[in-house]
Design a protein around this motif. Sequence first.
Motif, PDB file in Angstrom:
ATOM      1  N   SER A  49       0.860  -1.330   0.007  1.00 55.64           N
ATOM      2  CA  SER A  49      -0.027   0.249  -0.105  1.00 55.64           C
ATOM      3  C   SER A  49       0.984   1.218   0.018  1.00 55.64           C
ATOM      4  CB  SER A  49      -0.862   0.059   1.095  1.00 55.64           C
ATOM      5  OG  SER A  49      -0.420  -0.206   2.364  1.00 55.64           O
ATOM      6  N   PRO A  50       0.324   2.239  -0.577  1.00 59.20           N
ATOM      7  CA  PRO A  50       1.173   3.550  -0.505  1.00 59.20           C
ATOM      8  C   PRO A  50       0.981   4.236   0.898  1.00 59.20           C
ATOM      9  CG  PRO A  50      -1.009   3.941  -1.597  1.00 59.20           C
ATOM     10  CD  PRO A  50      -0.981   2.539  -1.197  1.00 59.20           C
ATOM     11  N   LEU A  51       1.941   5.227   1.123  1.00 61.63           N
ATOM     12  CA  LEU A  51       1.870   5.768   2.334  1.00 61.63           C
ATOM     13  C   LEU A  51       3.034   6.886   2.398  1.00 61.63           C
ATOM     14  CD1 LEU A  51       4.715   4.919   3.819  1.00 61.63           C
ATOM     15  CD2 LEU A  51       3.229   3.123   4.969  1.00 61.63           C
ATOM     16  N   VAL A  52       2.823   7.760   3.226  1.00 63.15           N
ATOM     17  CA  VAL A  52       3.815   8.838   3.480  1.00 63.15           C
ATOM     18  C   VAL A  52       4.793   8.587   4.485  1.00 63.15           C
ATOM     19  CG1 VAL A  52       2.526  10.842   2.639  1.00 63.15           C
ATOM     20  CG2 VAL A  52       2.498  10.344   4.777  1.00 63.15           C
ATOM     21  N   ALA A  53       6.198   9.254   4.497  1.00 61.89           N
ATOM     22  CA  ALA A  53       6.777   8.661   5.506  1.00 61.89           C
ATOM     23  C   ALA A  53       7.923   9.951   5.845  1.00 61.89           C
ATOM     24  CB  ALA A  53       7.698   7.410   5.035  1.00 61.89           C
ATOM     25  N   ILE A  54       8.327   9.748   6.838  1.00 59.61           N
ATOM     26  CA  ILE A  54       9.461  10.917   7.481  1.00 59.61           C
ATOM     27  C   ILE A  54      10.675  10.185   7.677  1.00 59.61           C
ATOM     28  CG2 ILE A  54      10.078  12.544   9.179  1.00 59.61           C
ATOM     29  CD1 ILE A  54       7.967  13.705   7.766  1.00 59.61           C
ATOM     30  N   TRP A  55      11.886  10.747   7.108  1.00 58.09           N
ATOM     31  CA  TRP A  55      13.202  10.214   7.571  1.00 58.09           C
ATOM     32  C   TRP A  55      13.775  11.342   8.673  1.00 58.09           C
ATOM     33  CZ3 TRP A  55      16.641   6.299   6.784  1.00 58.09           C
ATOM     34  CH2 TRP A  55      17.869   6.679   7.184  1.00 58.09           C
ATOM     35  N   LEU A  56      13.860  10.666   9.916  1.00 58.50           N
ATOM     36  CA  LEU A  56      14.362  11.634  10.959  1.00 58.50           C
ATOM     37  C   LEU A  56      15.108  10.370  12.043  1.00 58.50           C
ATOM     38  CD1 LEU A  56      13.899  13.769  12.731  1.00 58.50           C
ATOM     39  CD2 LEU A  56      12.060  12.642  14.164  1.00 58.50           C
ATOM     40  N   ASP A  57      16.379  10.893  12.309  1.00 58.47           N
ATOM     41  CA  ASP A  57      17.265  10.038  13.187  1.00 58.47           C
ATOM     42  C   ASP A  57      17.749   8.896  12.727  1.00 58.47           C
ATOM     43  OD1 ASP A  57      17.142  12.451  14.918  1.00 58.47           O
ATOM     44  OD2 ASP A  57      15.683  11.594  16.112  1.00 58.47           O
ATOM     45  N   GLY A  58      17.867   8.732  11.383  1.00 59.91           N
ATOM     46  CA  GLY A  58      18.461   7.571  10.696  1.00 59.91           C
ATOM     47  C   GLY A  58      17.497   6.537  10.548  1.00 59.91           C
ATOM     48  N   ALA A  59      16.033   6.882  10.683  1.00 59.10           N
ATOM     49  CA  ALA A  59      15.205   5.668  10.443  1.00 59.10           C
ATOM     50  C   ALA A  59      14.129   6.595   9.388  1.00 59.10           C
ATOM     51  CB  ALA A  59      14.545   5.117  11.533  1.00 59.10           C
ATOM     52  N   LEU A  60      13.136   5.630   8.605  1.00 59.71           N
ATOM     53  CA  LEU A  60      11.976   6.091   8.185  1.00 59.71           C
ATOM     54  C   LEU A  60      10.758   5.900   9.118  1.00 59.71           C
ATOM     55  CD1 LEU A  60      12.304   4.619   4.453  1.00 59.71           C
ATOM     56  CD2 LEU A  60      11.912   7.065   5.174  1.00 59.71           C
ATOM     57  N   HIS A  61       9.987   6.613   9.091  1.00 60.26           N
ATOM     58  CA  HIS A  61       8.821   6.700  10.332  1.00 60.26           C
ATOM     59  C   HIS A  61       7.623   6.710   9.357  1.00 60.26           C
ATOM     60  CE1 HIS A  61      12.004   7.961  12.644  1.00 60.26           C
ATOM     61  NE2 HIS A  61      11.562   7.292  13.451  1.00 60.26           N
ATOM     62  N   PHE A  62       6.424   5.832   9.868  1.00 56.14           N
ATOM     63  CA  PHE A  62       5.294   6.000   8.908  1.00 56.14           C
ATOM     64  C   PHE A  62       4.265   5.858  10.022  1.00 56.14           C
ATOM     65  CE2 PHE A  62       6.484   1.763   8.478  1.00 56.14           C
ATOM     66  CZ  PHE A  62       5.321   0.928   8.871  1.00 56.14           C
TER      67      PHE A  62
END
Length: 166
Positions: A49-62
Amino acid sequence: MQQPISSIDSRFSDPGTHPTSWNEALRALETAELFWIATVRADGRPQVSPLVAIWLDGALHFATGADEQKAVNLRHNPHVVLTTGCNEWDGGLDLVIEGDAARITDNATLEQLAGAWRRKWDGRWRFEAREGAFHHETGSALVFAVRLTKVLAFGKGVFTQTRYRF
């Protein structure tokens, strides 16, 4: 975050090419607006599935609703693949990211992530961090971090396949 070890796969790269730099791949992770996530159902069938994610502190977050299929799947199997890139054959950079999704419940980290979501999408994503989750006008969402274990970068135009190991 440590610089990963990168190598080019000459089987899938144009002759004489070099690995895509980690800085270029990281820039693509940081600026991507859309990712596709692959998880595995309890019976072994894949789900994407599609989603948005954030790169922060060495990890992708969703974020995802607790009853969405990807959240249900993650209860049984934390392994995920996320992809991002462009839908062109002869230009751009595509990324395939492998790792394990771990739930984030720390409200301070969630608050930091909520701010990152607001900044990246000009305020269109507004979350409140409380009780170990994101809350918004239509409900709540669980938040996950994916620490990278392997990334593949596919350069197009000049074709390259770079592998990053962490």
